[in-house]
Scaffold this motif. Structure first.
Motif, PDB file in Angstrom:
ATOM      1  N   THR A 139      -9.678   4.125  -0.303  1.00  0.00           N
ATOM      2  CA  THR A 139      -8.627   4.601   0.598  1.00  0.00           C
ATOM      3  C   THR A 139      -7.910   5.803   0.002  1.00  0.00           C
ATOM      4  OG1 THR A 139      -8.319   2.372   1.476  1.00  0.00           O
ATOM      5  CG2 THR A 139      -6.514   3.937   1.812  1.00  0.00           C
ATOM      6  N   MET A 199       0.829  -1.194   0.000  1.00  0.00           N
ATOM      7  CA  MET A 199       0.000   0.000   0.000  1.00  0.00           C
ATOM      8  C   MET A 199       0.873   1.257   0.000  1.00  0.00           C
ATOM      9  SD  MET A 199      -2.997   1.091  -0.210  1.00  0.00           S
ATOM     10  CE  MET A 199      -4.376   1.959   0.368  1.00  0.00           C
ATOM     11  N   HIS A 200       1.983   1.211   0.722  1.00  0.00           N
ATOM     12  CA  HIS A 200       2.875   2.366   0.806  1.00  0.00           C
ATOM     13  C   HIS A 200       3.353   2.782  -0.581  1.00  0.00           C
ATOM     14  CE1 HIS A 200       5.906   5.089   2.342  1.00  0.00           C
ATOM     15  NE2 HIS A 200       6.811   4.462   1.613  1.00  0.00           N
ATOM     16  N   GLN A 201       3.733   1.794  -1.393  1.00  0.00           N
ATOM     17  CA  GLN A 201       4.217   2.060  -2.740  1.00  0.00           C
ATOM     18  C   GLN A 201       3.095   2.631  -3.617  1.00  0.00           C
ATOM     19  OE1 GLN A 201       5.725  -1.425  -4.727  1.00  0.00           O
ATOM     20  NE2 GLN A 201       7.440  -0.255  -5.575  1.00  0.00           N
ATOM     21  N   VAL A 231       0.509   4.395  -2.583  1.00  0.00           N
ATOM     22  CA  VAL A 231       0.276   5.776  -2.145  1.00  0.00           C
ATOM     23  C   VAL A 231       1.322   6.696  -2.758  1.00  0.00           C
ATOM     24  CG1 VAL A 231       0.236   7.343  -0.166  1.00  0.00           C
ATOM     25  CG2 VAL A 231      -0.940   5.138  -0.029  1.00  0.00           C
ATOM     26  N   GLU A 232       2.571   6.275  -2.754  1.00  0.00           N
ATOM     27  CA  GLU A 232       3.637   7.091  -3.355  1.00  0.00           C
ATOM     28  C   GLU A 232       3.367   7.338  -4.835  1.00  0.00           C
ATOM     29  OE1 GLU A 232       7.561   5.524  -2.786  1.00  0.00           O
ATOM     30  OE2 GLU A 232       7.501   5.822  -0.619  1.00  0.00           O
ATOM     31  N   GLN A 233       2.991   6.294  -5.555  1.00  0.00           N
ATOM     32  CA  GLN A 233       2.702   6.432  -6.981  1.00  0.00           C
ATOM     33  C   GLN A 233       1.498   7.350  -7.196  1.00  0.00           C
ATOM     34  OE1 GLN A 233       2.209   2.286  -7.941  1.00  0.00           O
ATOM     35  NE2 GLN A 233       4.284   2.133  -8.786  1.00  0.00           N
ATOM     36  N   CYS A 253      -5.633  -0.176  -9.287  1.00  0.00           N
ATOM     37  CA  CYS A 253      -6.136  -0.246  -7.910  1.00  0.00           C
ATOM     38  C   CYS A 253      -7.308  -1.210  -7.764  1.00  0.00           C
ATOM     39  CB  CYS A 253      -6.610   1.130  -7.457  1.00  0.00           C
ATOM     40  SG  CYS A 253      -5.319   2.367  -7.401  1.00  0.00           S
ATOM     41  N   GLU A 263      -8.765  -0.166  -2.456  1.00  0.00           N
ATOM     42  CA  GLU A 263      -7.671   0.808  -2.555  1.00  0.00           C
ATOM     43  C   GLU A 263      -8.177   2.125  -3.121  1.00  0.00           C
ATOM     44  OE1 GLU A 263      -3.954  -2.306  -3.258  1.00  0.00           O
ATOM     45  OE2 GLU A 263      -5.066  -1.531  -4.986  1.00  0.00           O
ATOM     46  N   TYR A 275      -8.158   9.894   1.130  1.00  0.00           N
ATOM     47  CA  TYR A 275      -6.933  10.644   1.434  1.00  0.00           C
ATOM     48  C   TYR A 275      -6.980  12.051   0.825  1.00  0.00           C
ATOM     49  CZ  TYR A 275      -2.042  11.926   1.792  1.00  0.00           C
ATOM     50  OH  TYR A 275      -0.876  12.587   2.067  1.00  0.00           O
TER      51      TYR A 275
END
Length: 140
Positions: A48, A1-3, A5-7, A41, A45, A52
């Motif tokens: 989420t 998920m972290h990756q 979000v970065e993308q 996604c 996702e 954000y």
């Protein structure tokens, strides 16, 4: 998920604060869906990442609404989010106004290109009227 979000953040999709023309809601959702398609996604996702991007009162509204919309233990889905979100920020009366604007659309003093652009923009509020290519051509 972290990756993911970065993308997603690299795409620089705007935040949504609930202000402005109700059509901005539709455009915001469309832009999100383009980003989600590029990123591949899942339904969960998507929610989420969209949440954000909610800002201020809209974020507060979602926090208060989420518990009423989602039953305990069920996954949040994009379709459900869009339905509830549109119900709040792009009301039925606003959608009807856009449909009426589409129905009243005439070329008048616009160029064919200008008219075509306005026709395309407003036709998304009248999908049943333009889904058949022949109906779409007649309406144009």
């Amino acid at each position: 998920m972290h990756q993911l979000v970065e993308q997603f953040l690299k795409l620089k999709h705007p935040k949504f604060d609930g202000k402005g023309d109700p059509e901005a809601v539709s455009l915001w959702i469309e832009e999100l869906e383009k980003a989600f398609e590029v990123l591949g996604c899942t339904k969960e996702e998507k929610v989420t990442l969209a949440v954000y991007k909610l800002q201020g009162n809209v974020s507060d509204w979602w926090k208060a609404t989420r518990g009423r919309v989602l039953l305990a233990g069920t996954a949040q889905t994009w379709v459900m989010f869009v339905e509830v979100f549109n119900g709040k920020y792009f009301s039925e009366s606003a959608r009807e106004q856009k449909l009426a604007k589409f129905m009243r659309l005439r070329q008048g003093h616009m160029t064919v290109d200008q008219y075509g652009a306005e026709f395309a923009r407003l036709s998304k509020f009248a999908p049943r009227m333009v889904e058949d290519p022949l109906d779409r051509a007649r309406r144009f």
